[in-house]
Every structure is written in structure tokens, then in C-alpha cells.
Design an enzyme around this catalytic site. Structure first.
Site, PDB file in Angstrom:
ATOM      1  N   LYS A  12      -3.442 -12.590  -0.279  1.00  0.00           N
ATOM      2  CA  LYS A  12      -1.812 -12.647  -0.118  1.00  0.00           C
ATOM      3  C   LYS A  12      -1.556 -13.569   1.167  1.00  0.00           C
ATOM      4  CE  LYS A  12       1.656 -11.134  -1.909  1.00  0.00           C
ATOM      5  NZ  LYS A  12       2.799 -11.656  -2.349  1.00  0.00           N
ATOM      6  N   THR A  58       3.877  -9.554   2.304  1.00  0.00           N
ATOM      7  CA  THR A  58       3.418  -8.170   2.825  1.00  0.00           C
ATOM      8  C   THR A  58       2.358  -7.777   4.102  1.00  0.00           C
ATOM      9  OG1 THR A  58       2.064  -6.202   2.045  1.00  0.00           O
ATOM     10  CG2 THR A  58       1.191  -8.265   1.471  1.00  0.00           C
ATOM     11  N   ASP A  59       3.306  -7.420   4.475  1.00  0.00           N
ATOM     12  CA  ASP A  59       2.848  -6.230   5.818  1.00  0.00           C
ATOM     13  C   ASP A  59       1.097  -6.671   6.078  1.00  0.00           C
ATOM     14  OD1 ASP A  59       2.412  -3.989   5.250  1.00  0.00           O
ATOM     15  OD2 ASP A  59       3.632  -3.133   5.806  1.00  0.00           O
ATOM     16  N   GLU A  60       0.701  -6.187   4.652  1.00  0.00           N
ATOM     17  CA  GLU A  60      -1.290  -5.849   4.470  1.00  0.00           C
ATOM     18  C   GLU A  60      -2.014  -7.241   4.896  1.00  0.00           C
ATOM     19  OE1 GLU A  60      -2.206  -3.905   1.025  1.00  0.00           O
ATOM     20  OE2 GLU A  60      -1.384  -2.318   0.656  1.00  0.00           O
ATOM     21  N   TYR A 120      -6.593  -7.646  -2.669  1.00  0.00           N
ATOM     22  CA  TYR A 120      -4.965  -7.719  -2.989  1.00  0.00           C
ATOM     23  C   TYR A 120      -5.168  -7.698  -1.740  1.00  0.00           C
ATOM     24  CZ  TYR A 120      -0.462  -7.372  -2.139  1.00  0.00           C
ATOM     25  OH  TYR A 120       1.555  -6.898  -1.932  1.00  0.00           O
ATOM     26  N   SER A 121      -5.083  -7.757  -0.141  1.00  0.00           N
ATOM     27  CA  SER A 121      -4.169  -7.972   1.016  1.00  0.00           C
ATOM     28  C   SER A 121      -4.468  -9.673   0.984  1.00  0.00           C
ATOM     29  CB  SER A 121      -4.212  -7.241   2.275  1.00  0.00           C
ATOM     30  OG  SER A 121      -5.706  -6.790   2.507  1.00  0.00           O
TER      31      SER A 121
HETATM   32  P1  NAD Z   1       4.825  -5.212  -9.274  1.00  0.00           P
HETATM   33  O1  NAD Z   1       3.843  -5.605  -9.388  1.00  0.00           O
HETATM   34  O2  NAD Z   1       5.980  -4.030  -9.993  1.00  0.00           O
HETATM   35  O3  NAD Z   1       5.849  -6.426 -10.092  1.00  0.00           O
HETATM   36  C1  NAD Z   1       4.356  -8.186 -10.354  1.00  0.00           C
HETATM   37  C2  NAD Z   1       5.680  -8.856 -11.156  1.00  0.00           C
HETATM   38  O4  NAD Z   1       5.241  -9.642 -11.524  1.00  0.00           O
HETATM   39  C3  NAD Z   1       5.194  -8.072 -12.926  1.00  0.00           C
HETATM   40  O5  NAD Z   1       6.502  -8.583 -13.317  1.00  0.00           O
HETATM   41  C4  NAD Z   1       4.944  -8.842 -13.635  1.00  0.00           C
HETATM   42  O6  NAD Z   1       5.104  -8.381 -14.821  1.00  0.00           O
HETATM   43  C5  NAD Z   1       4.386 -10.389 -12.908  1.00  0.00           C
HETATM   44  N1  NAD Z   1       3.302 -10.885 -13.169  1.00  0.00           N
HETATM   45  C6  NAD Z   1       1.977 -10.124 -12.662  1.00  0.00           C
HETATM   46  N2  NAD Z   1       1.538 -11.775 -12.414  1.00  0.00           N
HETATM   47  C7  NAD Z   1       2.271 -13.107 -12.965  1.00  0.00           C
HETATM   48  C8  NAD Z   1       1.964 -14.184 -13.434  1.00  0.00           C
HETATM   49  N3  NAD Z   1       0.467 -14.343 -13.126  1.00  0.00           N
HETATM   50  N4  NAD Z   1       3.091 -15.116 -13.648  1.00  0.00           N
HETATM   51  C9  NAD Z   1       4.177 -14.678 -13.880  1.00  0.00           C
HETATM   52  N5  NAD Z   1       4.469 -12.967 -13.581  1.00  0.00           N
HETATM   53  C10 NAD Z   1       3.501 -12.177 -13.408  1.00  0.00           C
HETATM   54  O7  NAD Z   1       4.981  -5.746  -8.177  1.00  0.00           O
HETATM   55  P2  NAD Z   1       6.330  -6.179  -6.392  1.00  0.00           P
HETATM   56  O8  NAD Z   1       5.491  -4.195  -6.291  1.00  0.00           O
HETATM   57  O9  NAD Z   1       7.570  -5.527  -7.351  1.00  0.00           O
HETATM   58  O10 NAD Z   1       6.364  -6.634  -5.174  1.00  0.00           O
HETATM   59  C11 NAD Z   1       6.590  -7.835  -5.975  1.00  0.00           C
HETATM   60  C12 NAD Z   1       6.094  -9.285  -4.263  1.00  0.00           C
HETATM   61  O11 NAD Z   1       6.038  -8.139  -2.992  1.00  0.00           O
HETATM   62  C13 NAD Z   1       4.650  -9.494  -4.897  1.00  0.00           C
HETATM   63  O12 NAD Z   1       4.542 -10.536  -4.204  1.00  0.00           O
HETATM   64  C14 NAD Z   1       3.829  -7.964  -3.754  1.00  0.00           C
HETATM   65  O13 NAD Z   1       2.884  -8.598  -3.103  1.00  0.00           O
HETATM   66  C15 NAD Z   1       5.486  -8.014  -2.890  1.00  0.00           C
HETATM   67  N6  NAD Z   1       5.244  -6.500  -1.651  1.00  0.00           N
HETATM   68  C16 NAD Z   1       5.675  -5.924  -2.376  1.00  0.00           C
HETATM   69  C17 NAD Z   1       5.514  -4.191  -1.493  1.00  0.00           C
HETATM   70  C18 NAD Z   1       5.730  -3.294  -2.364  1.00  0.00           C
HETATM   71  O14 NAD Z   1       5.898  -2.053  -1.532  1.00  0.00           O
HETATM   72  N7  NAD Z   1       5.986  -2.956  -3.280  1.00  0.00           N
HETATM   73  C19 NAD Z   1       5.633  -4.302  -0.434  1.00  0.00           C
HETATM   74  C20 NAD Z   1       5.707  -5.932   0.410  1.00  0.00           C
HETATM   75  C21 NAD Z   1       5.270  -6.982  -0.596  1.00  0.00           C
HETATM   76  O1  DAU Z   2       2.587  -2.400   2.497  1.00  0.00           O
HETATM   77  C1  DAU Z   2       2.592  -3.175   1.532  1.00  0.00           C
HETATM   78  C2  DAU Z   2       2.082  -2.709   0.557  1.00  0.00           C
HETATM   79  O2  DAU Z   2       1.860  -1.301  -0.183  1.00  0.00           O
HETATM   80  C3  DAU Z   2       2.240  -4.045  -0.465  1.00  0.00           C
HETATM   81  O3  DAU Z   2       1.792  -5.292  -0.350  1.00  0.00           O
HETATM   82  C4  DAU Z   2       1.410  -3.663  -2.286  1.00  0.00           C
HETATM   83  O4  DAU Z   2       2.057  -4.341  -2.891  1.00  0.00           O
HETATM   84  C5  DAU Z   2       2.299  -2.178  -2.574  1.00  0.00           C
HETATM   85  O5  DAU Z   2       1.242  -1.347  -3.675  1.00  0.00           O
HETATM   86  C6  DAU Z   2       2.041  -0.822  -0.959  1.00  0.00           C
HETATM   87  O6  DAU Z   2       0.770  -0.657  -1.385  1.00  0.00           O
HETATM   88  P1  DAU Z   2      -0.656   0.731  -0.685  1.00  0.00           P
HETATM   89  O7  DAU Z   2      -1.786   0.489  -0.978  1.00  0.00           O
HETATM   90  O8  DAU Z   2       0.504   0.675   0.630  1.00  0.00           O
HETATM   91  O9  DAU Z   2       0.478   1.248  -2.105  1.00  0.00           O
HETATM   92  P2  DAU Z   2       0.010   2.923  -2.606  1.00  0.00           P
HETATM   93  O10 DAU Z   2       1.239   3.109  -3.178  1.00  0.00           O
HETATM   94  O11 DAU Z   2      -0.895   1.895  -4.055  1.00  0.00           O
HETATM   95  O12 DAU Z   2      -0.567   3.541  -1.630  1.00  0.00           O
HETATM   96  C7  DAU Z   2       0.479   4.101  -0.417  1.00  0.00           C
HETATM   97  C8  DAU Z   2      -0.679   5.244   0.164  1.00  0.00           C
HETATM   98  O13 DAU Z   2      -0.983   6.544  -0.998  1.00  0.00           O
HETATM   99  C9  DAU Z   2      -2.239   4.634   0.195  1.00  0.00           C
HETATM  100  O14 DAU Z   2      -2.307   5.050   1.125  1.00  0.00           O
HETATM  101  C10 DAU Z   2      -3.243   5.036  -0.276  1.00  0.00           C
HETATM  102  C11 DAU Z   2      -2.471   6.639  -0.541  1.00  0.00           C
HETATM  103  N1  DAU Z   2      -2.528   7.052  -2.303  1.00  0.00           N
HETATM  104  C12 DAU Z   2      -2.050   6.395  -3.548  1.00  0.00           C
HETATM  105  C13 DAU Z   2      -2.376   6.943  -4.666  1.00  0.00           C
HETATM  106  C14 DAU Z   2      -1.666   5.443  -6.354  1.00  0.00           C
HETATM  107  C15 DAU Z   2      -2.517   8.655  -2.790  1.00  0.00           C
HETATM  108  O15 DAU Z   2      -3.148   9.267  -1.928  1.00  0.00           O
HETATM  109  N2  DAU Z   2      -3.067   8.409  -4.053  1.00  0.00           N
HETATM  110  C16 DAU Z   2      -2.613   7.509  -5.139  1.00  0.00           C
HETATM  111  O16 DAU Z   2      -3.076   8.396  -6.253  1.00  0.00           O
END
Ligand code: NAD
Ligand code: DAU
Length: 339
Positions: A157, A125-127, A153-154
Site C-alpha cells: 500500500k 491505509t493508516d498501516e 500488505y502495508s
Molecule cells: P476487501 O478485501 O473486502 O475487498 C477488496 C475487493 O477488491 C474485493 O471485492 C476483491 O474482489 C477486489 N479485488 C482484489 N484484487 C483485485 C484486482 N486485481 N482487480 C479488481 N478487483 C480486485 O477490502 P476492504 O477491506 O473493503 O478494503 C478496500 C480498500 O480499503 C483497500 O484498498 C484497503 O487497503 C483499504 N483500507 C481498508 C481498511 C479496512 O479496515 N478494511 C482500512 C483502511 C483502508
Molecule cells: O488499519 C487499517 C487496516 O485494518 C486495513 O488497511 C486492512 O486492510 C485491514 O485488514 C485492517 O488490518 P488489521 O490487521 O488491523 O485488521 P485485522 O482484522 O486482520 O486484525 C485486527 C487486529 O486483530 C490485529 O491486531 C490482529 C488481531 N487479530 C486478527 C484476527 C484476524 C486477532 O487477534 N485474531 C484474529 O483472528
């Protein structure tokens, strides 16, 4: 090619499963997922009818279970999406983030070493780069930006990324890492900003915006992320990190107002709430490297992607309403009994 996709019952992993099944008729996909609260087997319902797909419930941090799976499936490649992914949850309770995100990565890579130096891709992740100031739009994250994390979290990662790079240098494991910005699209769990705001607005519930709502995220349609990972897996240089992002910076409050306008709901639903602890101000990705080396560019503009996404949530109310009600937890029994 047989690909082990971990975390395939989550948001990006499930989109990746469908992306790969659609494009590569000769590939097989095995999905390993623990089905935590974020995993939803109903998301994979149509994949489970495809003979090229197999679902296995299991924990990436469970050494015996992972070893047995590698021994029976002998995958050619692993794409690791499995993670605890929600920043707010990591602030409440960090430990499971360290176990899954760091130790789970180690267990998967040890299995890759043991079963023949299997190709390994880490979805990061970019985080891991921390945040950027709001008043310096010229600054962006490149692959050489120092790691500088804000949340548990970050940090977890980033710990995993360092370990992946160590396995390349120490053992020569053929790895790559992608660091992507915020994704949006179908099957996004309604605890994250965009699906949370859509689902709550549709229920006429208040929309909790953290702080002043001016924090900026760089949004990418999920299919473009899947395309990037696919290119890196097949053509990326071993040992390299690739940033993935589409130059689409938006403040949170602008996104929330856009969703309200599209749904015809009033801005009076917006409620400013206490800020997230350690809240990152701004993320912005410089994707020059993946564009230059692998020809990747995002195909979906934000204007199109957000409309597609909102329409998907309107057309698939049962999917997210079952999550909000907790009904989706029963899908494991229902769907898995068919296998
Ligand atoms: P998500 O939370 O929607 O899905 C995570 C999945 O992993 C779920 O199906 C969960 O059951 C499974 N999981 C959790 N712990 C596990 C374990 N111990 N063993 C096996 N499975 C397990 O997450 P997402 O948003 O789809 O993110 C997927 C990946 O991409 C993550 O690694 C996250 O860090 C990365 N990522 C997410 C974003 C974003 O914007 N969502 C951006 C950049 C990177
Ligand atoms: O940048 C990549 C990341 O993006 C991934 O690595 C993470 O897994 C993914 O969850 C996401 O992280 P963020 O913290 O950016 O996403 P989130 O949707 O939780 O929040 C986006 C922005 O919105 C952040 O600035 C917090 C704000 N927010 C979020 C929630 C849930 C609110 O203002 N209100 C809310 O209820």
C-alpha cells in the site's frame, strides 16, 4: 459524474457504492472487480437492479481490460478500493499483494492519463505509517508521519501511495489519497477481527486472539469512511493526503469481550494463539486536517456502530454463512446471468 469504483464487491467498496447511489441521483457508477475470494457479488445484488449502476468483472492489473473499459465508459473519476487487504494473507504469500496493490494502481493511473487526466482517488491505509508504542497515548499519525511499514500488505500500500504521488508530480495527474484506520460495519469479510469473532461466537467456536490481545486499533464505522472519501473526491485539494479516523482506540481483547457480552456468549470461548509476525502494536489517527479543510467528523460512535454491526450479522446470517461454506462463489453465475 460517472465514477469508476474498483473493488466495489468488497467490504468498503460496496458500502461506498450504496452510499453514492443513495446520495447522488444524477451520478452513475461503474464497478470493476476481479471477484477474488474477498469479492462477493451477492453484496451488490440490489445495486445491480439500479440502471445507474454497472458491474464489470475484471482485474485492475490487466492493461488491455482496463483500457477497453476506459474507452467504453469514459469515467470522470476513479476511486480505487481494489486491493488484497488481509495482513495475515500477505505474510503467507506476498506476491499477489505487489501485483494488485502496486501494479494495479499503476495500470489504473496510466488509463487516467491516457483518457484525459481523469480525477483519481487512492484508498490507502493508516498501516503505511507503521505502528505506535502502547505507552505513548499522546502520539498519533499525522499526514507528515514518515512511511514505515511492517507487513508485505502495508508495504504494498505504501508503494502504491508513493507511485500515486509520483504521478501527481511527474504527470500532473489530479490525485488525492486517503489513509484511514480500521473500518467495521456491514459486509465485512469474516476473516477480519470483528466479523470473524461475531461469526465464530455465534457458532460457539473458539475465538483466536493473537498474542496477549493488547494490540490497539482505531475503529471507524464504514459509512463515516465513505463520507470522508466522498468529501475528498469532490472538495479535497489535488495532490494532498488526508488521514481519516475517529479517535476510537480499542484493544483487541476488549473488542472480543464486548462482542461476547452482546451475544450472551461465555469468555471461555477466547483462545490466545501465536502472535502475528511483525504484529503492529497500536494505530491512532489524527484527523485534524480533514476536519479543518473539509468539515468531516465521524457521525457514528463506536457504542452505536458496534451494536448496529452485530445486529446486522444477526439479521444477515445467510450473507456470512454462505462465505463460511463457500456457497457465495456461485453467486457470480447466478447474478451475472441476469445482466
Ligand atoms: P476487501 O478485501 O473486502 O475487498 C477488496 C475487493 O477488491 C474485493 O471485492 C476483491 O474482489 C477486489 N479485488 C482484489 N484484487 C483485485 C484486482 N486485481 N482487480 C479488481 N478487483 C480486485 O477490502 P476492504 O477491506 O473493503 O478494503 C478496500 C480498500 O480499503 C483497500 O484498498 C484497503 O487497503 C483499504 N483500507 C481498508 C481498511 C479496512 O479496515 N478494511 C482500512 C483502511 C483502508
Ligand atoms: O488499519 C487499517 C487496516 O485494518 C486495513 O488497511 C486492512 O486492510 C485491514 O485488514 C485492517 O488490518 P488489521 O490487521 O488491523 O485488521 P485485522 O482484522 O486482520 O486484525 C485486527 C487486529 O486483530 C490485529 O491486531 C490482529 C488481531 N487479530 C486478527 C484476527 C484476524 C486477532 O487477534 N485474531 C484474529 O483472528
Amino acid at each position: 459524474m460517472k465514477i469508476l469504483v474498483t473493488g466495489g464487491a468488497g467490504f468498503i467498496g460496496s458500502n461506498f457504492v450504496y452510499y453514492m447511489l443513495d446520495r447522488y441521483p444524477d451520478d452513475q457508477i461503474v464497478c470493476l472487480d476481479k471477484l477474488t475470494y474477498a469479492g462477493n457479488l451477492s453484496t451488490l445484488e440490489s445495486a445491480m437492479r439500479d440502471p445507474r449502476f454497472r458491474f464489470v468483472r475484471g482485474d485492475i492489473a490487466d492493461v488491455q481490460a482496463v483500457d477497453a473499459l476506459f474507452a467504453s465508459e469514459r469515467p470522470d473519476a476513479v476511486v480505487n478500493f481494489a486491493a488484497e487487504s488481509h495482513v495475515d494473507r500477505s505474510i503467507e504469500d506476498p506476491q499477489i499483494f505487489l501485483v494488485t496493490n502496486i501494479l494495479g494502481t499503476q495500470v489504473l493511473m496510466d488509463a487516467c492519463r491516457k483518457y484525459g487526466n481523469i480525477r483519481y482517488h487512492q484508498v490507502s491505509t493508516d498501516e503505511v505509517y507503521g505502528d505506535l508504542p502502547l505507552d505513548r497515548p499522546d502520539l498519533m499519525f499525522t499526514e507528515t508521519t514518515p512511511i514505515h511499514t511492517s507487513s508485505p500488505y502495508s508495504s504494498s500500500k505504501a508503494g502504491a501511495d508513493l507511485l500515486v504521488q509520483a504521478y501527481y508530480r511527474t504527470y500532473g495527474l489530479p490525485i488525492t489519497i486517503s489513509r484511514c484506520s480500521n473500518n467495521y460495519g456491514p459486509y465485512h469479510f469474516p476473516e477480519k477481527l470483528i466479523p470473524l469473532m461475531i461469526s465464530r461466537a455465534l457458532a460457539d467456536e473458539s475465538l483466536p486472539v493473537y498474542g496477549d490481545g493488547k494490540n490497539v486499533r482505531d475503529w471507524l464505522y464504514v459509512e463515516d469512511h465513505c463520507d470522508a472519501i466522498d468529501r475528498i473526491l469532490r472538495h479535497g485539494r489535488i495532490g494532498e493526503v488526508y488521514n481519516v479516523g475517529g479517535h476510537n482506540e480499542m484493544s483487541n481483547i476488549d473488542i472480543v469481550k464486548l462482542i461476547l457480552r452482546r451475544l450472551g456468549k461465555p469468555e471461555s470461548l477466547i483462545t490466545y494463539v501465536k502472535d502475528r509476525k511483525g504484529h503492529d502494536l497500536r494505530y491512532a489517527i489524527d484527523p485534524t486536517k480533514i476536519h479543518a479543510e473539509l468539515g468531516w467528523l465521524p457521525k457514528t460512535t463506536f457504542a452505536d456502530g458496534i451494536v448496529k454491526t452485530i445486529d446486522w450479522y444477526l439479521d444477515n446470517r445467510k450473507w456470512w454463512q454462505d462465505i463460511v461454506s463457500g456457497e457465495y462463489r456461485k453467486d457470480y453465475q447466478r447474478l451475472y446471468a441476469q445482466k
